[in-house]
Design a protein around this motif. Structure first.
Motif, PDB file in Angstrom:
ATOM      1  N   ARG A 182     -53.752  -2.058  51.880  1.00  0.00           N
ATOM      2  CA  ARG A 182     -53.647  -2.717  50.568  1.00  0.00           C
ATOM      3  C   ARG A 182     -54.102  -1.794  49.450  1.00  0.00           C
ATOM      4  NH1 ARG A 182     -56.680  -6.368  49.374  1.00  0.00           N
ATOM      5  NH2 ARG A 182     -58.211  -6.104  51.035  1.00  0.00           N
ATOM      6  N   TRP A 183     -55.149  -0.987  49.714  1.00  0.00           N
ATOM      7  CA  TRP A 183     -55.644  -0.108  48.657  1.00  0.00           C
ATOM      8  C   TRP A 183     -56.018   1.288  49.172  1.00  0.00           C
ATOM      9  CZ3 TRP A 183     -60.578   1.528  49.794  1.00  0.00           C
ATOM     10  CH2 TRP A 183     -61.308   0.731  50.679  1.00  0.00           C
ATOM     11  N   LEU A 184     -56.305   1.403  50.446  1.00  0.00           N
ATOM     12  CA  LEU A 184     -56.794   2.682  50.960  1.00  0.00           C
ATOM     13  C   LEU A 184     -55.667   3.708  51.068  1.00  0.00           C
ATOM     14  CD1 LEU A 184     -59.320   4.126  52.119  1.00  0.00           C
ATOM     15  CD2 LEU A 184     -58.659   3.291  54.373  1.00  0.00           C
ATOM     16  N   ALA A 185     -55.935   4.914  50.610  1.00  0.00           N
ATOM     17  CA  ALA A 185     -54.986   6.039  50.721  1.00  0.00           C
ATOM     18  C   ALA A 185     -53.739   5.871  49.858  1.00  0.00           C
ATOM     19  CB  ALA A 185     -54.590   6.288  52.178  1.00  0.00           C
ATOM     20  N   HIS A 186     -53.795   4.976  48.881  1.00  0.00           N
ATOM     21  CA  HIS A 186     -52.648   4.889  47.970  1.00  0.00           C
ATOM     22  C   HIS A 186     -52.603   6.124  47.074  1.00  0.00           C
ATOM     23  CE1 HIS A 186     -51.582   0.382  48.455  1.00  0.00           C
ATOM     24  NE2 HIS A 186     -51.899   0.959  49.594  1.00  0.00           N
ATOM     25  N   GLN A 187     -53.782   6.691  46.787  1.00  0.00           N
ATOM     26  CA  GLN A 187     -53.801   8.031  46.184  1.00  0.00           C
ATOM     27  C   GLN A 187     -53.964   9.020  47.329  1.00  0.00           C
ATOM     28  OE1 GLN A 187     -57.045   8.979  43.530  1.00  0.00           O
ATOM     29  NE2 GLN A 187     -56.056  10.849  42.800  1.00  0.00           N
ATOM     30  N   HIS A 190     -61.435   5.727  43.726  1.00  0.00           N
ATOM     31  CA  HIS A 190     -61.872   4.993  44.914  1.00  0.00           C
ATOM     32  C   HIS A 190     -60.672   4.753  45.842  1.00  0.00           C
ATOM     33  CE1 HIS A 190     -63.629   1.945  47.455  1.00  0.00           C
ATOM     34  NE2 HIS A 190     -62.742   1.053  47.049  1.00  0.00           N
ATOM     35  N   GLY A 191     -60.833   5.086  47.098  1.00  0.00           N
ATOM     36  CA  GLY A 191     -59.751   4.851  48.057  1.00  0.00           C
ATOM     37  C   GLY A 191     -58.874   6.067  48.298  1.00  0.00           C
ATOM     38  N   ALA A 192     -59.100   7.133  47.512  1.00  0.00           N
ATOM     39  CA  ALA A 192     -58.237   8.313  47.669  1.00  0.00           C
ATOM     40  C   ALA A 192     -58.439   8.949  49.051  1.00  0.00           C
ATOM     41  CB  ALA A 192     -58.539   9.336  46.580  1.00  0.00           C
ATOM     42  N   VAL A 199     -62.407   9.026  49.935  1.00  0.00           N
ATOM     43  CA  VAL A 199     -63.254   8.946  48.739  1.00  0.00           C
ATOM     44  C   VAL A 199     -63.528   7.471  48.462  1.00  0.00           C
ATOM     45  CG1 VAL A 199     -63.375   9.471  46.277  1.00  0.00           C
ATOM     46  CG2 VAL A 199     -62.157  11.029  47.827  1.00  0.00           C
ATOM     47  N   LEU A 200     -64.808   7.100  48.490  1.00  0.00           N
ATOM     48  CA  LEU A 200     -65.139   5.681  48.376  1.00  0.00           C
ATOM     49  C   LEU A 200     -66.242   5.440  47.347  1.00  0.00           C
ATOM     50  CD1 LEU A 200     -65.207   5.160  52.219  1.00  0.00           C
ATOM     51  CD2 LEU A 200     -63.424   4.296  50.682  1.00  0.00           C
ATOM     52  N   GLU A 201     -66.164   4.306  46.700  1.00  0.00           N
ATOM     53  CA  GLU A 201     -67.216   3.926  45.752  1.00  0.00           C
ATOM     54  C   GLU A 201     -67.697   2.530  46.114  1.00  0.00           C
ATOM     55  OE1 GLU A 201     -65.365   4.505  41.943  1.00  0.00           O
ATOM     56  OE2 GLU A 201     -65.575   6.678  42.097  1.00  0.00           O
ATOM     57  N   PRO A 202     -68.483   2.432  47.167  1.00  0.00           N
ATOM     58  CA  PRO A 202     -68.840   1.106  47.665  1.00  0.00           C
ATOM     59  C   PRO A 202     -69.918   0.395  46.850  1.00  0.00           C
ATOM     60  CG  PRO A 202     -69.819   2.797  49.048  1.00  0.00           C
ATOM     61  CD  PRO A 202     -69.028   3.510  48.006  1.00  0.00           C
ATOM     62  N   TYR A 240     -64.028  -2.038  56.143  1.00  0.00           N
ATOM     63  CA  TYR A 240     -64.674  -1.765  54.853  1.00  0.00           C
ATOM     64  C   TYR A 240     -64.699  -3.037  54.009  1.00  0.00           C
ATOM     65  CZ  TYR A 240     -65.609   0.550  50.370  1.00  0.00           C
ATOM     66  OH  TYR A 240     -66.155   0.931  49.161  1.00  0.00           O
ATOM     67  N   ASP A 241     -63.562  -3.722  53.913  1.00  0.00           N
ATOM     68  CA  ASP A 241     -63.512  -4.950  53.109  1.00  0.00           C
ATOM     69  C   ASP A 241     -64.448  -6.009  53.686  1.00  0.00           C
ATOM     70  OD1 ASP A 241     -61.784  -3.882  51.300  1.00  0.00           O
ATOM     71  OD2 ASP A 241     -59.983  -4.875  52.083  1.00  0.00           O
ATOM     72  N   ASP A 242     -64.443  -6.134  55.010  1.00  0.00           N
ATOM     73  CA  ASP A 242     -65.347  -7.116  55.637  1.00  0.00           C
ATOM     74  C   ASP A 242     -66.789  -6.821  55.247  1.00  0.00           C
ATOM     75  OD1 ASP A 242     -63.333  -8.433  56.848  1.00  0.00           O
ATOM     76  OD2 ASP A 242     -63.678  -7.611  58.855  1.00  0.00           O
TER      77      ASP A 242
END
Ligand code: BT5
Length: 319
Positions: free
Chosen positions: A76-81, A104-106, A137-140, A251-253
């Motif tokens: 849904r969002w991960l690796a879209h960049q 975030h998510g790159a 690349v994450l910004e949790p 990650y979402d969980d």
């Protein structure tokens, strides 16, 4: 639908799937399956059709080019960049240098690393086109002491992905290694920047040995690849896709729903250390201990021979 069929074939790369199995799994007619397979063949995928056996995706020269990956990506969002580099010193270093270009998510992927890094200044061998060398690349927005939980999360997700694609008996060696037998197949290097109360950015660097046919030098004794263990090439794309889907879910969980139980179950159940005698390594010293539990916060509890226990946040242990 075409992409879903491709994904299914990727997951069973090398073995046949009957038209009936595909149609049952996806709820479409066998004729529709056949039409989609034709379209995939026309698009260049080498799919063998065996009389009465069904369809089989032949091992092919794969690249991790964004076009190829995006056509099968289901996150849904991960690796879209997605950044794909032919050659780089280290994907983690690249991600640090290009901080401002990455969201975030790159995902930063390289075919080859010339200065791949392990922990504590060690090096990571990353030969061209044969592995998955990547940084997420994450910004949790979590406190810094939770960074270790993200390494466990990545280890659990990669464990499930490798088992899903290969069925190999993979073990997790806390805190950051995946092994088959006593040979290392994957290593994780998590680097966090920010403040104690809040991680600004987390770089989760992961290296997986996929298609090397042999290793030389010092690491020959400690490393193996999925190809060596399976005695056949393994699809990097299939493995990466499955990993990204599982990682995103975990990650979402965890970050959105504060649910970390599934990760803990995987790292505990497949731990190579739990209930084993181990050595805790501190510099030149090795101290005998027993690993007794992986705590909710991702730390490893060890009990020394004198009965004292300690919670390790990171570092080196050996079996
Ligand atoms: C790790 O460190 O296992 C973390 C490895 C992380 C690599 C990824 S690749 C993408 C991203 N960009 C980077 O620059 N790094 C990350 P550590 O636990 O310190 O293990 C390092 C040790 O593993 C080395 O000292 C070698 O003994 C061994 N080793 C080196 N290359 C290996 C390989 N390809 N396969 C298995 N073992 C290896």
């Amino acid at each position: 639908m075409k992409e879903t069929i491709l994904k299914l074939l990727f997951r069973h790369a090398g073995s046949y799937l009957s038209g009936q199995e595909i149609s049952d799994e996806l709820g479409v007619s066998r004729t529709a399956v056949w039409k989609h397979i034709k379209a995939l063949q026309a698009a260049g995928y080498q799919i063998e059709t065996g009389h009465r056996k069904g369809y089989r995706l032949l091992p092919q020269e794969e690249s991790l080019l964004p076009g190829e990956i995006k056509s099968v990506l289901k996150t849904r969002w991960l690796a879209h960049q997605l950044v794909h580099l032919e050659s780089v010193d280290s994907t983690n270093i690249w991600a640090k240098k290009h901080h401002h270009e990455l969201q975030h998510g790159a995902l930063v992927l390289a075919e080859e690393q010339t200065g791949g890094r392990g922990r504590l200044g060690r090096s990571w061998e990353s030969s061209k086109g044969e592995g998955i060398w990547m940084t997420l690349v994450l910004e949790p927005g979590l406190p810094m002491h939770d960074a270790g939980k993200m390494t466990q999360l990545a280890a659990a997700a990669m464990h499930q992905a490798i088992v899903g694609v290969t069925g190999l008996p993979v073990k997790i060696k806390w805190p950051n290694d995946l092994l088959v037998g006593d040979h290392k197949i994957c290593g994780i290097l998590t680097e966090a920047s920010g403040e104690l109360t809040r991680i600004e950015r987390l770089l989760v660097g992961i290296g997986v040995n996929v298609n090397q046919q042999a290793f030389s030098g010092e690491i020959a004794a400690v490393a193996t690849s999925l190809r060596i263990m399976m005695e056949q090439p393994v699809s990097r794309v299939a493995l990466l896709m499955l990993f990204l889907e599982i990682f995103e879910k975990c990650y979402d969980d965890y970050v959105l729903h504060q649910s970390y139980g599934a990760v803990l179950r995987v790292v505990r159940e497949h731990s190579m250390l739990l209930n084993q005698p181990i050595d805790v390594i501190r510099g030149d010293q090795r101290v005998a201990a027993r690993a007794v539990s992986i705590h909710e916060d991702g730390r490893l509890e060890v009990v020394y021979e004198d009965g004292q226990s300690e919670l390790l946040a990171g570092g080196e242990v050996s079996v």
